[in-house]
Design an enzyme around this catalytic site. Structure first.
Site, PDB file in Angstrom:
ATOM      1  N   SER A 142       0.854  -1.181   0.000  1.00 50.60           N
ATOM      2  CA  SER A 142       0.000   0.000   0.000  1.00 50.60           C
ATOM      3  C   SER A 142       0.894   1.236   0.000  1.00 50.60           C
ATOM      4  CB  SER A 142      -0.876  -0.039   1.244  1.00 50.60           C
ATOM      5  OG  SER A 142      -1.648   1.116   1.329  1.00 50.60           O
ATOM      6  N   HIS A 154       1.638  12.136  -0.127  1.00 51.43           N
ATOM      7  CA  HIS A 154       1.188  13.522   0.011  1.00 51.43           C
ATOM      8  C   HIS A 154       2.398  14.434  -0.209  1.00 51.43           C
ATOM      9  CE1 HIS A 154      -2.762  12.384   1.393  1.00 51.43           C
ATOM     10  NE2 HIS A 154      -2.230  11.565   2.273  1.00 51.43           N
ATOM     11  N   HIS A 174      -2.085   7.272  -4.734  1.00 49.16           N
ATOM     12  CA  HIS A 174      -2.336   6.085  -3.923  1.00 49.16           C
ATOM     13  C   HIS A 174      -2.230   4.855  -4.803  1.00 49.16           C
ATOM     14  CE1 HIS A 174      -5.643   3.136  -3.010  1.00 49.16           C
ATOM     15  NE2 HIS A 174      -4.885   2.987  -1.955  1.00 49.16           N
ATOM     16  N   ASN A 200      -2.329   0.353  -4.348  1.00 47.84           N
ATOM     17  CA  ASN A 200      -2.407  -0.800  -3.459  1.00 47.84           C
ATOM     18  C   ASN A 200      -2.596  -2.031  -4.334  1.00 47.84           C
ATOM     19  OD1 ASN A 200      -5.100  -2.455  -2.194  1.00 47.84           O
ATOM     20  ND2 ASN A 200      -3.269  -2.406  -0.939  1.00 47.84           N
ATOM     21  N   THR A 201      -1.843  -3.088  -4.073  1.00 46.38           N
ATOM     22  CA  THR A 201      -2.150  -4.380  -4.705  1.00 46.38           C
ATOM     23  C   THR A 201      -2.025  -5.461  -3.640  1.00 46.38           C
ATOM     24  OG1 THR A 201       0.135  -4.466  -5.536  1.00 46.38           O
ATOM     25  CG2 THR A 201      -1.555  -3.848  -7.122  1.00 46.38           C
ATOM     26  N   HIS A 207     -21.345  12.479   0.035  1.00 48.63           N
ATOM     27  CA  HIS A 207     -21.911  13.601   0.798  1.00 48.63           C
ATOM     28  C   HIS A 207     -21.592  14.951   0.171  1.00 48.63           C
ATOM     29  CE1 HIS A 207     -17.834  13.219   2.397  1.00 48.63           C
ATOM     30  NE2 HIS A 207     -17.932  14.406   2.930  1.00 48.63           N
TER      31      HIS A 207
END
Lengths: 284, 284
Positions: free
Chosen positions: B107, B111, B121, B123-124, B184
């Site tokens: 992961s 930033h 980002h 991730n595997t 949202h």
């Protein structure tokens, strides 16, 4: 039957929340003018108001100040009504059948500039479905150690609770400790306070008087705590620590806080709901 | 039957994730030495490693750098095994009966200091229950407009996907767009990328080759994007905007990200899970 005088009760509750909003904003603006701390060269802060309307019915008043004592403080009231979606009816008392609700409340979240001034939160509300009840509470989140302040806060809340019911303080303090707990870190959010919900003792006047007293006690007790701590000098290390601790506040509100999650899922006013998030935060 | 050579497959996958961790850390440390941007008076950053063990079985390696290009970057690998609690068995493929699982993965969350360098980002992972599958993806979160960079990122991912299966890019791009969406706020988290899960085409070698290629493509494409943007000058307004946008990243990860919520609820390593949160954030 709760329907008797229900309109009058709603009006009384709603107008109290607005009156308390005025009182708290006035008190916090006064405190801004009294500042003799590190940032006292900055101008004293003033609240700005934003009103919003809810597509489903009602609306609210959001008052935000970015000051020299209060880095970010929101004092919001709302009076909303409508129908809960089918998804939520089951989880709200008295809403199962038609999902209709009316709710009014006040919500206060304070993030002070000075790491020695505890952050604070207060909320009280009156909710009407086919049932009706009060809920709310107040809690303190000290950043740097503030045992004296936390103790005063609890003493004041206990005195108020005891005036109304000798069981309230113990019960509502425990509820608060359990509610404001970060399970993933095994740590409390702060120094606690009280938390209550579904309060309906079949005596509206008594429950309303208690709810009003909680709000007034929060205002007086917290104002006194701010005045006692706001001129304490602080340094960069205190500030860095404060911004890291504020990360815990964000984690709590986005992972656990029922009001936040409920608001976001039911299409509430994003700005008003997320007003609680601190102005500057670090996860280093 | 997936059990044939399963031990060998686990070893191959786990050792690839560790190899990729080494490659990415080396590449990012090289980029740190090449910096000619606003912060180039600061020393070049280096990764620090923390290892952790999981009470239920296995553990991980967390490598974090706080540098002059990479304000906060985490490159974590983990190899864990154990039993899912009864609560979670139903929601994990192949875990219903005994809840046993084995999982390895990498992961990466970046930033950058410079608001003109997109955050990123990747991730595997390879997961084994009574079934086995690969999952993962990579996505870009530009702060200041970075159309060229976002376009390059997608072109590179598409080229890699197309080498393996002509359906992958369209399908996995859409999955990414749907996944990294802040409901949202009705806004996407960033410029997207690809996202895939439950990949088992009955050809381990092909699926593994694709998963490896996604990781390598991310490394090369993102390194090139960082080099193209890292010397762009920026000012306080850019930085303030970046810290506000990072708030959206926090909101996404704490409100929606399955990996984060799953990790926190299943007693994962808090530091490794919350490594994704940005170093400095504002909600003004």
């Amino acid at each position: 039957m709760i329907m008797d005088n229900l309109i009058e009760k709603k009006e009384m509750a709603a107008s109290w929340f607005q009156e308390l909003q005025n009182q708290i904003c006035a008190e916090f603006e006064t405190i801004e003018t009294e500042d003799k701390g590190i940032l006292s060269d900055l101008p004293a802060g003033h609240f700005e108001e934003k009103s919003w309307t809810r597509p489903g019915g009602g609306g609210g008043s959001m008052r935000i100040m970015n000051g020299r004592v209060f880095e970010k403080v929101g004092v919001n009231t709302s009076i909303v009504h409508g129908e809960f979606s089918e998804e939520f009816r089951g989880s709200i008392a008295g809403a199962k059948e038609d999902g209709k609700f009316w709710a009014a409340g006040i919500s206060v979240v304070v993030h002070p500039q000075n790491p020695f001034v505890p952050a604070a939160h207060m909320n009280t509300r009156f909710i009407v479905t086919s049932k009706s009840w009060f809920g709310g509470g107040g809690d303190l989140t000290p950043i740097r150690p503030a045992e004296k302040q936390a103790e005063k806060f609890h003493v004041d809340l206990k005195a108020t609770c005891d005036k109304h019911n000798s069981d309230y303080y113990t019960k509502y303090k425990q509820w608060c400790d359990e509610y404001f707990y970060l399970k993933h870190r095994n740590e409390p959010r702060g120094a606690g306070g009280i938390f209550f919900d579904n309060l309906n003792s079949n005596n509206f006047d008594a429950d309303f008087a208690f709810t009003k007293d909680v709000g007034s006690t929060f205002k007086d007790s917290y104002a006194s705590i701010v005045r006692a701590t706001m001129n304490t000098p602080w340094n960069d290390a205190d500030r860095e620590y404060q911004e890291i601790r504020r990360g815990r506040y964000v984690e709590f509100n986005l992972l656990y806080d029922r009001g936040t999650l409920f608001g976001l899922k039911t299409g509430g006013n994003i700005e008003a709901i997320l007003m609680s998030l601190p102005p500057r935060v670090r996860w280093p």
